[in-house]
Design a protein around this motif. Structure first.
Motif, mmCIF file in Angstrom:
data_model
loop_
_atom_site.group_PDB
_atom_site.id
_atom_site.type_symbol
_atom_site.label_atom_id
_atom_site.label_comp_id
_atom_site.label_asym_id
_atom_site.label_seq_id
_atom_site.Cartn_x
_atom_site.Cartn_y
_atom_site.Cartn_z
ATOM 1 N N ILE A 1 0.773 -1.203 0.081
ATOM 2 C CA ILE A 1 -0.019 -0.040 0.173
ATOM 3 C C ILE A 1 0.834 1.180 0.054
ATOM 4 N N LEU B 1 -2.651 5.186 1.268
ATOM 5 C CA LEU B 1 -2.984 5.226 2.842
ATOM 6 C C LEU B 1 -3.526 6.586 3.358
ATOM 7 N N TYR C 1 -7.207 6.899 1.991
ATOM 8 C CA TYR C 1 -8.127 5.926 2.823
ATOM 9 C C TYR C 1 -8.349 6.470 4.094
#
Length: 131
Positions: A11, A16, A19
């Protein structure tokens, strides 16, 4: 869980951050604007998008039709074509348009647009500012 031919996935930091920002926006809206219909719709849309992305190795599953498959294979890094092992594929990008641009969208995207429109209408017509 161990899958025999599974490839590890990484990721990226920007994904990251994206999100976590979705989660933060959802929490903030939920506490401050809980009773506004538009914010509730946006929150449900964000949660559905975040859920399907998180369950599919942090990639949004897209409908597997030739037009979208070509687009996903060429330049979209955060997407994956939906297949039999896709989780919650009905929440992924299952609808698409080819005019004026080629684009796929999900039920969550539609909820976010409708909720944003409701917030805009509420802010323009029903919000009274005291000066």
């Amino acid at each position: 869980f161990c899958y025999p031919n599974a490839k590890p996935y990484i990721i990226k930091a920007d994904a990251l951050f994206f999100y976590f920002s979705l989660i933060a926006i959802t929490v903030i809206f939920s506490f401050h604007w809980l009773f506004k219909a538009g914010v509730v719709l946006c929150t449900v849309g964000w949660i559905s998008n975040l859920t399907v992305i998180a369950l599919n190795k942090f990639r949004m599953p897209a409908i597997n039709v030739p037009v979208i498959a070509e687009l996903v294979n060429k330049k979209l890094d955060g997407y994956v074509l939906a297949g039999p092992d896709t989780r919650l594929s009905f929440l992924g990008d299952i609808m698409y348009i080819t005019w004026p641009i080629i684009n796929a969208f999900s039920v969550g995207d539609i909820l976010i647009v409708i909720g944003s429109g409701a917030i805009l209408i509420w802010a323009l017509f029903f919000c009274k500012l005291s000066v």
